[in-house]
Design a protein around this motif. Structure first.
Motif, PDB file in Angstrom:
ATOM      1  N   LYS A 132      12.190  -6.288   5.528  1.00 18.52           N
ATOM      2  CA  LYS A 132      11.147  -6.614   6.505  1.00 18.52           C
ATOM      3  C   LYS A 132      10.505  -5.348   7.077  1.00 18.52           C
ATOM      4  CE  LYS A 132      12.070  -8.093  10.668  1.00 18.52           C
ATOM      5  NZ  LYS A 132      12.851  -8.799  11.717  1.00 18.52           N
ATOM      6  N   ARG A 133      11.356  -4.435   7.493  1.00 16.52           N
ATOM      7  CA  ARG A 133      10.841  -3.205   8.107  1.00 16.52           C
ATOM      8  C   ARG A 133      10.134  -2.318   7.088  1.00 16.52           C
ATOM      9  NH1 ARG A 133      10.328  -3.859  13.526  1.00 16.52           N
ATOM     10  NH2 ARG A 133      12.182  -4.919  14.332  1.00 16.52           N
ATOM     11  N   ALA A 152       0.852  -1.190   0.000  1.00 13.23           N
ATOM     12  CA  ALA A 152       0.000   0.000   0.000  1.00 13.23           C
ATOM     13  C   ALA A 152       0.887   1.238   0.000  1.00 13.23           C
ATOM     14  CB  ALA A 152      -0.921   0.001   1.214  1.00 13.23           C
ATOM     15  N   PHE A 171      18.502   3.586   9.863  1.00 18.91           N
ATOM     16  CA  PHE A 171      17.411   3.575   8.885  1.00 18.91           C
ATOM     17  C   PHE A 171      16.688   4.923   8.912  1.00 18.91           C
ATOM     18  CE2 PHE A 171      16.790  -1.307   9.358  1.00 18.91           C
ATOM     19  CZ  PHE A 171      17.906  -1.506   8.574  1.00 18.91           C
ATOM     20  N   LYS A 174       5.786   8.873  10.402  1.00 23.12           N
ATOM     21  CA  LYS A 174       4.635   7.980  10.343  1.00 23.12           C
ATOM     22  C   LYS A 174       5.045   6.593   9.867  1.00 23.12           C
ATOM     23  CE  LYS A 174       1.501   8.216   7.116  1.00 23.12           C
ATOM     24  NZ  LYS A 174       0.635   8.879   6.116  1.00 23.12           N
ATOM     25  N   ARG A 175       5.785   6.540   8.800  1.00 21.52           N
ATOM     26  CA  ARG A 175       6.188   5.243   8.239  1.00 21.52           C
ATOM     27  C   ARG A 175       7.175   4.523   9.143  1.00 21.52           C
ATOM     28  NH1 ARG A 175       2.473   3.542   4.603  1.00 21.52           N
ATOM     29  NH2 ARG A 175       1.897   5.266   3.215  1.00 21.52           N
ATOM     30  N   PHE A 176       8.087   5.292   9.703  1.00 21.79           N
ATOM     31  CA  PHE A 176       9.083   4.662  10.577  1.00 21.79           C
ATOM     32  C   PHE A 176       8.406   4.070  11.808  1.00 21.79           C
ATOM     33  CE2 PHE A 176      12.185   4.727  14.040  1.00 21.79           C
ATOM     34  CZ  PHE A 176      13.239   4.042  13.462  1.00 21.79           C
ATOM     35  N   PHE A 177       7.470   4.827  12.344  1.00 27.41           N
ATOM     36  CA  PHE A 177       6.767   4.314  13.530  1.00 27.41           C
ATOM     37  C   PHE A 177       6.003   3.036  13.189  1.00 27.41           C
ATOM     38  CE2 PHE A 177       3.055   4.036  16.330  1.00 27.41           C
ATOM     39  CZ  PHE A 177       3.708   3.970  17.556  1.00 27.41           C
ATOM     40  N   ARG A 178       5.406   3.034  12.013  1.00 24.66           N
ATOM     41  CA  ARG A 178       4.654   1.857  11.597  1.00 24.66           C
ATOM     42  C   ARG A 178       5.585   0.642  11.485  1.00 24.66           C
ATOM     43  NH1 ARG A 178       0.804   1.166   6.279  1.00 24.66           N
ATOM     44  NH2 ARG A 178      -0.014  -0.841   6.956  1.00 24.66           N
ATOM     45  N   ALA A 179       6.793   0.895  11.019  1.00 22.97           N
ATOM     46  CA  ALA A 179       7.745  -0.208  10.865  1.00 22.97           C
ATOM     47  C   ALA A 179       8.197  -0.760  12.215  1.00 22.97           C
ATOM     48  CB  ALA A 179       8.948   0.257  10.049  1.00 22.97           C
ATOM     49  N   TYR A 180       8.154   0.097  13.226  1.00 21.83           N
ATOM     50  CA  TYR A 180       8.661  -0.316  14.555  1.00 21.83           C
ATOM     51  C   TYR A 180       7.624  -0.201  15.656  1.00 21.83           C
ATOM     52  CZ  TYR A 180      13.406  -0.712  12.777  1.00 21.83           C
ATOM     53  OH  TYR A 180      14.519  -1.107  12.097  1.00 21.83           O
ATOM     54  N   ARG A 196       6.791  -3.680   6.344  1.00 17.37           N
ATOM     55  CA  ARG A 196       5.870  -3.431   7.452  1.00 17.37           C
ATOM     56  C   ARG A 196       5.349  -1.994   7.409  1.00 17.37           C
ATOM     57  NH1 ARG A 196       7.002  -4.295  13.896  1.00 17.37           N
ATOM     58  NH2 ARG A 196       4.851  -3.876  14.474  1.00 17.37           N
ATOM     59  N   ALA A 197       6.214  -1.088   6.986  1.00 17.72           N
ATOM     60  CA  ALA A 197       5.807   0.315   6.917  1.00 17.72           C
ATOM     61  C   ALA A 197       4.802   0.552   5.802  1.00 17.72           C
ATOM     62  CB  ALA A 197       7.033   1.193   6.715  1.00 17.72           C
ATOM     63  N   TYR A 198       4.845  -0.303   4.796  1.00 15.25           N
ATOM     64  CA  TYR A 198       3.977  -0.096   3.630  1.00 15.25           C
ATOM     65  C   TYR A 198       3.076  -1.287   3.340  1.00 15.25           C
ATOM     66  CZ  TYR A 198       6.352   4.227   2.398  1.00 15.25           C
ATOM     67  OH  TYR A 198       6.831   5.510   2.413  1.00 15.25           O
ATOM     68  N   ALA A 199       2.823  -2.094   4.340  1.00 17.42           N
ATOM     69  CA  ALA A 199       1.925  -3.239   4.129  1.00 17.42           C
ATOM     70  C   ALA A 199       0.491  -2.737   3.959  1.00 17.42           C
ATOM     71  CB  ALA A 199       2.025  -4.196   5.306  1.00 17.42           C
TER      72      ALA A 199
END
Lengths: 202, 202
Positions: A194-195, A149, B159, B194-200, A198-201
């Motif tokens: 992986k990360r 996404a 990252f 926003k994206r970084f937080f989502r990844a972690y 996850r950020a753009y799943a």
DNA sequence: GGTCAAATGGACTGATGCGTCCAAAAATCA
DNA sequence: TGATTTTTGGACGCATCAGTCCATTTGACC
């Protein structure tokens, strides 16, 4: 050594470019033509016969190498899970950034940015810009297919590239050691993929 | 201009460093001492009286600027939601990378990496390394507090920094234009956070 | 107003490096 | 073998620049 009538020996040109790549990588843009000539086991005059001037030599050098920079970067299987493709992409990107040889040339470009700005732009277009466009296309396709996404593919591609390069780019430019252990690069590539996923799943 | 007996005028030293920063930024490491002297409205000899040699001048210049590079980078409120803190961090990082003035100095360091490697290392330690450690500490704390799930804070910090710099670092180094529109920077900072937080996220 | 450190500017040295010139040597082709 | 092209290497002109030297001037301090 073959020779073509009325033409300047191509093989010798290659040898000169190889030597120039080495010497410029070691000594930077300040390296003298004489040093390059010595390394190529050729006389200084021959270099001028082939390339005309130092700037032209460097342009030829960059033009030759630039095509190699993004050559290994291909999006392979679109059927795989995004994480696998992203891992492969990340691996290639990290390897490029960790490749001291490629970066010695980029360092030369940075040094010459003032005196030959068009060269810097060419390197940027051939390197980062092309890479970003390629990754963006892939991300857009995966989004289309509903497996990711990504709202802004170009922006996301730049994040991805940024995660891959990290401080390696800076270190390489500064002439500092860059960790190029294959195992660690592989592990890093997996983590990035992986990360990022996850950020753009979806 | 005040003057202290038996001491070299501090104000003039500053003026010289300012001029050196400008001229080196424009012309690169190849800029002559004379050009710097002209810009500072000072004689060449005065520069040698103050700094001794060109290398020392550049070291002083870098030392002075280096403290400014990460100065604005402070982790403010730990009580806020991570996204807010991360946005502020990203904003500062992006501004640093977009600051042509700061980067002109880094370009000089890249140019001089061959002849003064210890300088390059100092810049790396004061800049990226310090930044990464600071961000890593924050991420570790947030993980401890259960608000994030960062397994490798140093890696994650890199990252994060990589996402912020993106291609801007490359462009700045190459002397190309860098988009420094405050609105776009603010928006970019939010997206990174926003994206970084989502990844972690936990 | 006299003193003295600092600033000035201009000349100078030494080194480096780009690019040119040229006569002799080597390699290629016919 | 003879003609043609390239290579060689060394000398040279020209420019730039780091760093030094020094006689003169400036300006703060007493």
């Amino acid at each position: 050594m073959p020779r073509l009538v009325g033409q300047i020996d191509q093989v010798k040109s290659e040898a000169i470019l190889d030597a120039a790549s080495d010497v410029l990588g070691e000594r930077g843009l300040g390296a003298s033509i004489e040093a390059i000539a010595r390394r190529a086991a050729v006389s200084k005059q021959t270099i001028y016969n082939h390339f005309g001037c130092k700037t032209a030599l460097i342009e030829a050098l960059v033009a030759r190498r630039v095509s190699h920079i993004t050559a290994p970067l291909r999006v392979s299987g679109a059927a795989e899970h995004p994480i696998e493709t992203l891992t492969a992409l990340a691996q290639t990107l990290i390897e490029i950034v960790s490749n001291v040889r490629a970066y010695s040339l980029i360092r030369v470009t940075v040094q010459g940015a003032g005196s030959m700005p068009e060269l810097a732009k060419a390197v940027f277009e051939a390197g980062p810009a092309t890479t970003r466009a390629l990754i963006a296309d892939y991300l857009a396709a995966e989004t289309q297919a509903g497996r990711m996404a990504v709202d802004d593919p170009m922006e996301a591609a730049e994040f991805f590239a940024g995660m891959c390069s990290g401080h390696r780019q800076f270190r390489a430019l500064m002439g500092m050691e860059v960790n190029a252990d294959p195992d660690q690069i592989a592990h890093l590539a997996q983590t990035v993929a992986k990360r990022f996923f996850r950020a753009y799943a979806p």
